[in-house]
Design an enzyme around this catalytic site. Structure first.
Site, PDB file in Angstrom:
ATOM      1  N   VAL A 189       0.806  -1.223   0.052  1.00  0.00           N
ATOM      2  CA  VAL A 189      -0.101   0.137  -0.078  1.00  0.00           C
ATOM      3  C   VAL A 189       0.855   1.265   0.145  1.00  0.00           C
ATOM      4  O   VAL A 189       0.601   2.353  -0.890  1.00  0.00           O
ATOM      5  CB  VAL A 189      -0.980   0.006   1.232  1.00  0.00           C
ATOM      6  CG1 VAL A 189      -1.625   1.313   1.259  1.00  0.00           C
ATOM      7  CG2 VAL A 189      -2.056  -1.164   1.035  1.00  0.00           C
ATOM      8  N   GLU A 190       2.005   1.173   0.790  1.00  0.00           N
ATOM      9  CA  GLU A 190       2.707   2.239   0.869  1.00  0.00           C
ATOM     10  C   GLU A 190       3.438   2.896  -0.397  1.00  0.00           C
ATOM     11  O   GLU A 190       3.315   3.893  -0.780  1.00  0.00           O
ATOM     12  CB  GLU A 190       3.878   2.360   1.996  1.00  0.00           C
ATOM     13  CG  GLU A 190       3.452   2.246   3.323  1.00  0.00           C
ATOM     14  CD  GLU A 190       2.843   3.522   3.733  1.00  0.00           C
ATOM     15  OE1 GLU A 190       3.246   4.621   3.118  1.00  0.00           O
ATOM     16  OE2 GLU A 190       1.813   3.513   4.577  1.00  0.00           O
ATOM     17  N   THR A 191       4.415   1.764  -0.983  1.00  0.00           N
ATOM     18  CA  THR A 191       5.077   2.129  -2.247  1.00  0.00           C
ATOM     19  C   THR A 191       4.846   1.199  -3.390  1.00  0.00           C
ATOM     20  O   THR A 191       5.900   1.300  -4.286  1.00  0.00           O
ATOM     21  CB  THR A 191       6.645   2.143  -1.829  1.00  0.00           C
ATOM     22  OG1 THR A 191       6.873   0.855  -1.391  1.00  0.00           O
ATOM     23  CG2 THR A 191       6.712   3.139  -0.710  1.00  0.00           C
TER      24      THR A 191
END
Length: 362
Positions: A138-140
Site C-alpha cells: 500500500v505504501e510504495t
C-alpha cells in the site's frame, strides 16, 4: 506525532482523490528543478541549524553546511494542503485502487522472495507476514512509488515555509528535519542523496525520520538501517512498529457487524471513532449485531464507519489490532485497505505441503 506518524503514498492518494490521511505519491508532481531558491543565506535557516545541532548533539558546522544545501520546493507547499472541502469519501473506490490483482500478485512475490525475514519477524513480534507485506504494498507498491523529492528539501520547506491556509505544522517538520539530519549523521549519509515523499517519508515502508530513529531496526545485523533497499531492515522495522503500538499476536483485526437502526445508539457507538471502547455485550445492548466470532470477543471494540460516497456506508467492528494498523496512518480507510490486501495476498499463497511424518504403528 499527532497528524500522521507516516505520511504515505497511500495517504496522499486518499487525501487528494478523497473519492475515496505518516504512512503512506501517486498524485505527487515531479520535484522542483535544482535551481529552486536556496536556504543558504536565510537567517532563520541558520538559526534552525544551530538549534538542531544543540538539540541533537551534532557538529554545528556540519548541520549548517547540510541545511545550506536545502532548496525551497513550491510543489511541496501545494501538496501538503488538505483536499478541497465537500469531496465525499468513498471506501469502495479507494479499495479498488489499493487492493487489486496486480498488487496482490506482486505482494505474493515479495513474500516468497523474503520469507526468511518475514518468518523471523513474526516469531519475534507476532505480526503475520501478510500484514507486513501489505504495508509495503500500500505504501510504495513494493518500491515502485517511493517519492522523488530530496527529503532535505521537503523537510526544510515545511519547517521554514509552511503554507498558510491550514493548521501550522512547521514545528512537527522541524522535529522531523532534526531527526533526519541525526539519522544521516549516524549512518554517514549525504543528506542531499536521500529521496522520499513530499512530506519527508523514506523508503519502502515510508517511515518519517522520527520513526526511523524510534522504531527502525537493523534486521540483518550489518550495522546499518536501510529502509530503501534492504528487505530485512524494512520487514523488521514494520513488524517492530506494529509491536511497539500494541499488536496482539493472533488477535483478528475486525469482525462483521450490523449497525443499530436507532440513530442515537449508532452515534454513541461512532463517537470514539476508531478507538476500541465498547465490550461486545455493550455493543449488543446498543443494538449492534456482531457476527459469532465478534460476540465471543473478550476485549474492547470500535464501530468503524467507511463511507461510500452516495451509497450506504460499510461498517466493521475493529479490535485493538485494527487500531494498531491506524497508528501507521491515522485513517480507517487506509487500515482496511492494508487488511484487505493482506487477505488477498495470503489467499494467493499456496497451501503448505502435507506433513511427511509417517503414521505411527498401531
Amino acid at each position: 506525532m499527532s497528524w500522521f506518524p507516516l505520511l504515505s503514498a497511500a495517504a496522499l492518494l486518499f487525501s487528494l482523490a478523497a473519492a475515496a490521511a505518516p504512512h503512506r505519491q501517486r498524485g505527487a508532481k515531479s520535484p522542483e528543478p535544482v535551481a529552486a531558491p536556496s536556504y543558504a543565506s536565510r537567517e532563520d535557516a541558520q538559526a534552525l541549524a544551530r538549534t538542531i545541532a544543540a538539540a541533537q548533539g551534532l557538529d554545528p558546522d556540519w548541520v549548517q553546511r547540510a541545511l545550506a544545501q536545502a532548496r525551497f520546493q513550491a510543489s511541496v507547499t501545494r501538496l501538503v494542503m488538505p483536499p478541497p472541502a465537500g469531496i465525499a469519501k468513498n471506501w469502495a473506490a479507494y479499495r479498488a485502487r489499493m487492493v487489486d490483482a496486480a498488487r496482490a500478485a506482486e505482494g505474493l512475490r515479495f513474500w516468497q522472495a523474503h520469507e526468511r525475514w518475514l518468518n523471523q519477524a513474526e516469531s519475534r513480534w507476532g505480526v503475520p507476514p501478510e500484514m507486513v507485506v501489505a504495508i509495503v504494498g500500500v505504501e510504495t507498491y513494493y518500491g515502485r512509488i517511493r517519492g522523488g523529492f530530496r527529503v532535505l528539501d521537503a523537510l526544510a520547506t515545511l519547517s521554514l515555509d509552511f503554507p498558510s491556509g491550514r493548521s501550522d505544522r512547521s514545528g512537527f517538520y522541524r522535529d522531523e528535519l532534526a531527526a533526519f539530519l541525526s539519522w544521516c549523521h549516524a549512518e554517514q549519509r549525504d543528506p542531499t542523496s536521500v529521496k522520499g515523499s513530499y512530506a519527508g517519508a523514506i523508503g519502502l515502508p515510508q517511515f518519517m525520520p522520527s520513526s526511523i530513529r524510534r522504531y527502525a531496526i537493523d534486521g540483518d545485523g550489518d550495522g546499518h538501517i536501510d529502509l530503501e533497499y534492504n528487505p530485512a531492515d524494512v520487514i523488521s522495522s514494520v513488524a517492530r512498529y506494529f509491536a511497539e503500538f500494541g499488536w496482539e499476536r493472533g488477535l483478528p483485526t475486525h469482525y462483521g457487524v450490523q449497525v443499530p437502526a436507532d440513530t442515537s445508539a449508532r452515534a454513541t457507538l461512532l463517537a470514539p471513532d476508531i478507538q476500541p471502547s465498547f465490550s461486545a455485550q455493550r455493543m449488543s445492548e446498543l443494538g449492534a449485531v456482531l457476527d459469532e466470532a465478534g460476540r465471543a470477543h473478550a476485549g474492547p471494540l470500535a464501530l468503524v464507519e467507511l463511507q461510500n460516497g452516495d451509497a450506504a456506508p460499510s461498517y466493521v467492528a475493529g479490535t485493538r489490532n485494527f487500531w494498531v494498523v491506524t497508528r501507521y496512518n491515522w485513517s480507517s480507510y487506509y487500515a482496511m485497505a492494508v487488511i484487505d490486501l493482506a487477505r488477498e495476498i495470503k489467499r494467493l499463497r499456496p497451501p503448505p505441503p502435507p506433513s511427511s511424518a509417517s503414521t505411527p504403528l498401531q
